[in-house]
Design a protein around this motif. Structure first.
Motif, PDB file in Angstrom:
ATOM      1  N   TRP A   1       0.840  -1.209   0.000  1.00  0.00           N
ATOM      2  CA  TRP A   1       0.000   0.000   0.000  1.00  0.00           C
ATOM      3  C   TRP A   1       0.875   1.259   0.000  1.00  0.00           C
ATOM      4  O   TRP A   1       0.665   2.194  -0.758  1.00  0.00           O
ATOM      5  CB  TRP A   1      -0.905  -0.054   1.229  1.00  0.00           C
ATOM      6  N   PHE A   2       1.884   1.286   0.871  1.00  0.00           N
ATOM      7  CA  PHE A   2       2.764   2.459   0.978  1.00  0.00           C
ATOM      8  C   PHE A   2       4.058   2.294   0.188  1.00  0.00           C
ATOM      9  O   PHE A   2       4.584   3.256  -0.371  1.00  0.00           O
ATOM     10  CB  PHE A   2       3.064   2.750   2.458  1.00  0.00           C
ATOM     11  N   ALA A   3       4.562   1.083   0.161  1.00  0.00           N
ATOM     12  CA  ALA A   3       5.873   0.879  -0.469  1.00  0.00           C
ATOM     13  C   ALA A   3       5.800   1.006  -1.986  1.00  0.00           C
ATOM     14  O   ALA A   3       6.742   1.487  -2.609  1.00  0.00           O
ATOM     15  CB  ALA A   3       6.441  -0.485  -0.070  1.00  0.00           C
ATOM     16  N   ASN A   4       4.696   0.582  -2.598  1.00  0.00           N
ATOM     17  CA  ASN A   4       4.605   0.713  -4.065  1.00  0.00           C
ATOM     18  C   ASN A   4       4.746   2.171  -4.500  1.00  0.00           C
ATOM     19  O   ASN A   4       5.647   2.491  -5.272  1.00  0.00           O
ATOM     20  CB  ASN A   4       3.290   0.132  -4.581  1.00  0.00           C
ATOM     21  N   PRO A   5       3.893   3.075  -4.000  1.00  0.00           N
ATOM     22  CA  PRO A   5       4.074   4.487  -4.401  1.00  0.00           C
ATOM     23  C   PRO A   5       5.374   5.096  -3.895  1.00  0.00           C
ATOM     24  O   PRO A   5       6.027   5.841  -4.626  1.00  0.00           O
ATOM     25  CB  PRO A   5       2.864   5.204  -3.796  1.00  0.00           C
ATOM     26  N   ILE A   6       5.777   4.786  -2.665  1.00  0.00           N
ATOM     27  CA  ILE A   6       6.899   5.511  -2.065  1.00  0.00           C
ATOM     28  C   ILE A   6       8.251   4.971  -2.539  1.00  0.00           C
ATOM     29  O   ILE A   6       9.152   5.742  -2.854  1.00  0.00           O
ATOM     30  CB  ILE A   6       6.785   5.460  -0.519  1.00  0.00           C
ATOM     31  N   LEU A   7       8.403   3.667  -2.603  1.00  0.00           N
ATOM     32  CA  LEU A   7       9.718   3.118  -2.955  1.00  0.00           C
ATOM     33  C   LEU A   7       9.849   2.759  -4.423  1.00  0.00           C
ATOM     34  O   LEU A   7      10.953   2.673  -4.945  1.00  0.00           O
ATOM     35  CB  LEU A   7      10.047   1.901  -2.078  1.00  0.00           C
ATOM     36  N   LEU A   8       8.720   2.554  -5.095  1.00  0.00           N
ATOM     37  CA  LEU A   8       8.786   2.156  -6.497  1.00  0.00           C
ATOM     38  C   LEU A   8       8.165   3.206  -7.421  1.00  0.00           C
ATOM     39  O   LEU A   8       8.174   3.039  -8.637  1.00  0.00           O
ATOM     40  CB  LEU A   8       8.086   0.807  -6.701  1.00  0.00           C
ATOM     41  N   ALA A   9       7.595   4.272  -6.838  1.00  0.00           N
ATOM     42  CA  ALA A   9       6.854   5.288  -7.604  1.00  0.00           C
ATOM     43  C   ALA A   9       5.828   4.636  -8.536  1.00  0.00           C
ATOM     44  O   ALA A   9       5.608   5.063  -9.667  1.00  0.00           O
ATOM     45  CB  ALA A   9       7.810   6.202  -8.384  1.00  0.00           C
ATOM     46  N   LYS A  10       5.192   3.570  -8.009  1.00  0.00           N
ATOM     47  CA  LYS A  10       4.199   2.812  -8.773  1.00  0.00           C
ATOM     48  C   LYS A  10       2.831   2.943  -8.127  1.00  0.00           C
ATOM     49  O   LYS A  10       2.733   3.311  -6.964  1.00  0.00           O
ATOM     50  CB  LYS A  10       4.569   1.320  -8.737  1.00  0.00           C
ATOM     51  N   ASP A  11       1.813   2.558  -8.852  1.00  0.00           N
ATOM     52  CA  ASP A  11       0.463   2.571  -8.293  1.00  0.00           C
ATOM     53  C   ASP A  11       0.360   1.547  -7.156  1.00  0.00           C
ATOM     54  O   ASP A  11       1.215   0.660  -6.997  1.00  0.00           O
ATOM     55  CB  ASP A  11      -0.561   2.247  -9.395  1.00  0.00           C
ATOM     56  N   TYR A  12      -0.709   1.643  -6.387  1.00  0.00           N
ATOM     57  CA  TYR A  12      -0.994   0.671  -5.333  1.00  0.00           C
ATOM     58  C   TYR A  12      -0.979  -0.753  -5.911  1.00  0.00           C
ATOM     59  O   TYR A  12      -1.236  -0.942  -7.105  1.00  0.00           O
ATOM     60  CB  TYR A  12      -2.386   0.937  -4.752  1.00  0.00           C
ATOM     61  N   PRO A  13      -0.730  -1.744  -5.066  1.00  0.00           N
ATOM     62  CA  PRO A  13      -0.736  -3.130  -5.553  1.00  0.00           C
ATOM     63  C   PRO A  13      -2.060  -3.476  -6.264  1.00  0.00           C
ATOM     64  O   PRO A  13      -3.121  -3.013  -5.851  1.00  0.00           O
ATOM     65  CB  PRO A  13      -0.584  -3.955  -4.275  1.00  0.00           C
ATOM     66  N   GLU A  14      -1.928  -4.298  -7.282  1.00  0.00           N
ATOM     67  CA  GLU A  14      -3.118  -4.667  -8.064  1.00  0.00           C
ATOM     68  C   GLU A  14      -4.221  -5.278  -7.222  1.00  0.00           C
ATOM     69  O   GLU A  14      -5.403  -5.022  -7.429  1.00  0.00           O
ATOM     70  CB  GLU A  14      -2.730  -5.669  -9.154  1.00  0.00           C
ATOM     71  N   CYS A  15      -3.822  -6.118  -6.252  1.00  0.00           N
ATOM     72  CA  CYS A  15      -4.851  -6.780  -5.429  1.00  0.00           C
ATOM     73  C   CYS A  15      -5.666  -5.757  -4.640  1.00  0.00           C
ATOM     74  O   CYS A  15      -6.833  -5.990  -4.328  1.00  0.00           O
ATOM     75  CB  CYS A  15      -4.236  -7.835  -4.517  1.00  0.00           C
ATOM     76  N   MET A  16      -5.063  -4.607  -4.330  1.00  0.00           N
ATOM     77  CA  MET A  16      -5.817  -3.570  -3.616  1.00  0.00           C
ATOM     78  C   MET A  16      -6.781  -2.868  -4.565  1.00  0.00           C
ATOM     79  O   MET A  16      -7.940  -2.628  -4.230  1.00  0.00           O
ATOM     80  CB  MET A  16      -4.866  -2.547  -2.982  1.00  0.00           C
ATOM     81  N   ARG A  17      -6.308  -2.532  -5.760  1.00  0.00           N
ATOM     82  CA  ARG A  17      -7.196  -1.917  -6.769  1.00  0.00           C
ATOM     83  C   ARG A  17      -8.386  -2.823  -7.043  1.00  0.00           C
ATOM     84  O   ARG A  17      -9.519  -2.372  -7.144  1.00  0.00           O
ATOM     85  CB  ARG A  17      -6.433  -1.699  -8.074  1.00  0.00           C
ATOM     86  N   GLU A  18      -8.085  -4.105  -7.169  1.00  0.00           N
ATOM     87  CA  GLU A  18      -9.134  -5.068  -7.494  1.00  0.00           C
ATOM     88  C   GLU A  18     -10.204  -5.099  -6.401  1.00  0.00           C
ATOM     89  O   GLU A  18     -11.397  -5.063  -6.684  1.00  0.00           O
ATOM     90  CB  GLU A  18      -8.486  -6.439  -7.606  1.00  0.00           C
ATOM     91  N   GLN A  19      -9.777  -5.159  -5.170  1.00  0.00           N
ATOM     92  CA  GLN A  19     -10.742  -5.280  -4.072  1.00  0.00           C
ATOM     93  C   GLN A  19     -11.430  -3.950  -3.740  1.00  0.00           C
ATOM     94  O   GLN A  19     -12.602  -3.931  -3.411  1.00  0.00           O
ATOM     95  CB  GLN A  19     -10.054  -5.840  -2.812  1.00  0.00           C
ATOM     96  N   LEU A  20     -10.695  -2.850  -3.795  1.00  0.00           N
ATOM     97  CA  LEU A  20     -11.219  -1.592  -3.247  1.00  0.00           C
ATOM     98  C   LEU A  20     -11.818  -0.679  -4.316  1.00  0.00           C
ATOM     99  O   LEU A  20     -12.564   0.252  -3.991  1.00  0.00           O
ATOM    100  CB  LEU A  20     -10.122  -0.850  -2.478  1.00  0.00           C
ATOM    101  N   GLY A  21     -11.498  -0.961  -5.574  1.00  0.00           N
ATOM    102  CA  GLY A  21     -12.086  -0.207  -6.687  1.00  0.00           C
ATOM    103  C   GLY A  21     -11.983   1.294  -6.504  1.00  0.00           C
ATOM    104  O   GLY A  21     -10.931   1.839  -6.190  1.00  0.00           O
ATOM    105  N   GLU A  22     -13.113   1.958  -6.676  1.00  0.00           N
ATOM    106  CA  GLU A  22     -13.186   3.421  -6.633  1.00  0.00           C
ATOM    107  C   GLU A  22     -12.829   4.006  -5.280  1.00  0.00           C
ATOM    108  O   GLU A  22     -12.532   5.193  -5.161  1.00  0.00           O
ATOM    109  CB  GLU A  22     -14.621   3.868  -6.971  1.00  0.00           C
ATOM    110  N   ARG A  23     -12.902   3.172  -4.240  1.00  0.00           N
ATOM    111  CA  ARG A  23     -12.629   3.702  -2.898  1.00  0.00           C
ATOM    112  C   ARG A  23     -11.149   3.996  -2.685  1.00  0.00           C
ATOM    113  O   ARG A  23     -10.767   4.692  -1.763  1.00  0.00           O
ATOM    114  CB  ARG A  23     -13.152   2.728  -1.839  1.00  0.00           C
ATOM    115  N   LEU A  24     -10.309   3.418  -3.549  1.00  0.00           N
ATOM    116  CA  LEU A  24      -8.866   3.678  -3.439  1.00  0.00           C
ATOM    117  C   LEU A  24      -8.538   4.867  -4.333  1.00  0.00           C
ATOM    118  O   LEU A  24      -8.751   4.817  -5.546  1.00  0.00           O
ATOM    119  CB  LEU A  24      -8.111   2.424  -3.897  1.00  0.00           C
ATOM    120  N   PRO A  25      -8.013   5.970  -3.740  1.00  0.00           N
ATOM    121  CA  PRO A  25      -7.765   7.163  -4.567  1.00  0.00           C
ATOM    122  C   PRO A  25      -6.760   6.890  -5.683  1.00  0.00           C
ATOM    123  O   PRO A  25      -5.929   5.991  -5.584  1.00  0.00           O
ATOM    124  CB  PRO A  25      -7.180   8.165  -3.565  1.00  0.00           C
TER     125      PRO A  25
END
Ligand code: PNW
Length: 503
Positions: free
Chosen positions: A268-292
């Motif tokens: 959740w934090f390491a993808n954007p902060i350490l990899l400058a990447k979006d949140y993990p795919e499994c989070m996008r999949e589960q949380l959909g629109e609720r994830l900014p």
């Protein structure tokens, strides 16, 4: 022949604390209130009746506490700055409190005079109450990041001539989830906690998470642009996260659950902060629109905010078991159950003095190795420690013979050495949590993590056995022999180091 539990000769070690847990003096010299002051004074109490009004009275007794650090042989000390002590109202146009600045100047100068390296955490959970009241605090992504950046600037300007090691945030996962999902920490918002009157567990933690990510990034970008060249320090973040094993090691769904759980915790934090990447795919999949979402501009900010190290707070491990049904709207774990025994009834580790923590040094090694492999940054273990079983009920004389803690430290140092020597992970330092027994947040004063016993009636401090043993362990493992070797190879670097105080 390298000794298997040997640590590098330049390994850095010491102890960690946090402002609200030890300082007290909440009204002194112009300090403003934080959300923890408010939370600890709610009626009925949500913190077992405890508050940080006095805590360990470190604000008045810091010299005595630094004497302990010297006696324990610490090379480094991690502490946090109370934002509302230096900017009482917190905001970017609000006045600076010079008396608060003066306190941290005294603390930093006194550490340096003792040859102890200061490691400063900017945010260890104590948001100025005025910002929460003004615009919802961490619920406001645009406002909070601007105020945090100004607070960071103030700290770099005033302390950065002497402070060369910065940690932006401590445990954004706990800030978001405990503060806005379960509501057990300040500001105590939740829609699933009967003690909470406000909050929305399905949305707020994800908004707060984004505020924290952007605030961190703005502080790092600022350091990189305006301070790094002249101050020559390093900056990173401390992320918590347990290691997860599958509940049933034969079941692929549990293997996926364990990995997913770690992505919800750390990715959740390491993808954007350490990899400058979006949140993990499994989070996008589960949380959909609720994830900014992150905009293109935000991604470029994240790319510019490269950190120097990964701060790891590690205490324990658990088993993850998949759930068959769909996740609920208030789930934040990745649709898994968390257990301390696996499908065969085997415990993840030995029980400690607090329900959520069992001692799992073998999982610590796996955790270090996994994190290094994924994020490729040098790791500093910025917290590790435990309360002993039954310690909350012990007298002082019983509590100071803390053999459980000694074994915990010893085995966890072994794990670090194995991760370095056998798995090629880069681990550069270690901070034991904590220097003193202190306010354990919503658990109050009962749960004791210190290597120093605190008598909360008299505020007298008594070293526990573990403080002395930890020093010996580091002396053995960073070995005189290793030091000598290094001295021969690089005598100049060694001569420039100031002598360390000894017990
Ligand atoms: C950390 N959990 O918090 C904090 O950084 C410290 O301030 C705190 O005193 C220390 O660990 C010991 O608890 C955590 O429930 C609190 O998994 C709870 C958990 C993890 C970390």
């Amino acid at each position: 022949m390298p000794i298997p539990n040997q640590l590098p000769h330049d390994f850095e070690w010491g102890f960690a604390t946090a402002a609200y847990q030890i300082e007290g003096a909440v009204d002194k010299d112009g300090r403003g209130k934080s959300i923890w002051d408010t939370f600890c004074h709610l009626e009925p109490s949500r913190t077992k009746g405890a508050n940080g009004d006095i805590a360990c009275d470190h604000y008045n007794r810091y010299e005595e506490d630094l004497d302990l650090l010297s006696a324990y042989g610490a090379q480094a000390y991690r502490f946090s700055i109370s934002w509302s002590r230096v900017i009482p109202l917190g905001g970017r146009n609000d006045p600076v409190n010079e008396a608060g600045i003066a306190f941290y100047n005294r603390l930093i100068d006194s550490l340096i005079a003792r040859g102890v390296t200061p490691w400063v955490t900017l945010y260890h959970w104590d948001l100025p109450q005025a910002l929460h009241d003004r615009y919802g605090g961490w619920l406001n992504v645009e406002e909070s990041q601007q105020d945090f950046e100004r607070y960071a600037r103030l700290c770099f300007e005033r302390f950065g001539d002497r402070v060369k090691n910065w940690i932006t945030l401590n445990e954004p996962w706990i800030v978001s989830i405990f503060g806005y999902a379960t509501g057990i920490n300040a500001p105590g918002r939740s829609s699933i906690n009967k003690d909470a009157s406000e909050g929305d567990t399905s949305t707020e933690p994800w908004i707060v998470g984004k505020s924290l990510i952007m605030s961190h990034a703005r502080a790092v970008r600022l350091y990189n642009r305006e301070f790094r060249a002249s101050q020559k320090g390093v900056i990173g973040i401390s992320l918590n996260g347990d290691y997860y094993e599958p509940w049933n090691a034969e079941d692929d769904r549990d293997k996926a659950a364990a990995e997913r759980r770690m992505q919800f915790h750390i990715g959740w934090f390491a993808n954007p902060i350490l990899l400058a990447k979006d949140y993990p795919e499994c989070m996008r999949e589960q949380l959909g629109e609720r994830l900014p979402q992150f905009s293109a501009d935000e991604f470029s900010l994240l790319r510019e905010a490269e950190v120097d190290f990964y701060g790891m707070n590690y205490y324990t491990a658990q088993f993850a078991r998949h759930r068959s049904g769909p996740p609920s709207e208030t789930d934040f774990l990745g649709n898994v159950d968390e257990l301390q025994e696996n499908s065969d009834g085997v415990s993840i580790g030995e029980r400690s003095g607090v329900h959520w923590l069992r001692s799992c040094p073998d999982k610590f090694r796996k955790h270090l190795t996994r994190i290094y492999r994924l994020y490729q940054k040098p790791i500093y273990v910025t917290e590790n420690g435990c309360p002993c079983p039954g310690e909350d009920k012990m007298t002082r004389d019983e509590a100071v013979r803390d053999t459980y803690r000694i074994k915990y430290f010893e085995t966890h140092l072994d794990a670090i050495a194995q991760a370095i020597n056998q798995d090629a992970a880069v681990v550069k330092g270690y901070f034991a949590w904590s220097l003193l027994d202190n306010l354990e947040w919503s658990d109050g004063f009962g749960v004791r993590f210190g290597v120093t016993y605190t008598d909360y009636d008299t505020l007298e401090r008594t070293p526990k056995l573990s403080a002395r043993v930890l020093k010996q362990l580091f002396e053995e493992r960073m070995g005189r022999q290793a030091q000598k070797l290094c001295q021969e190879q690089d005598s100049r670097a060694y001569q420039s180091e100031s002598p360390k105080p000894r017990m």
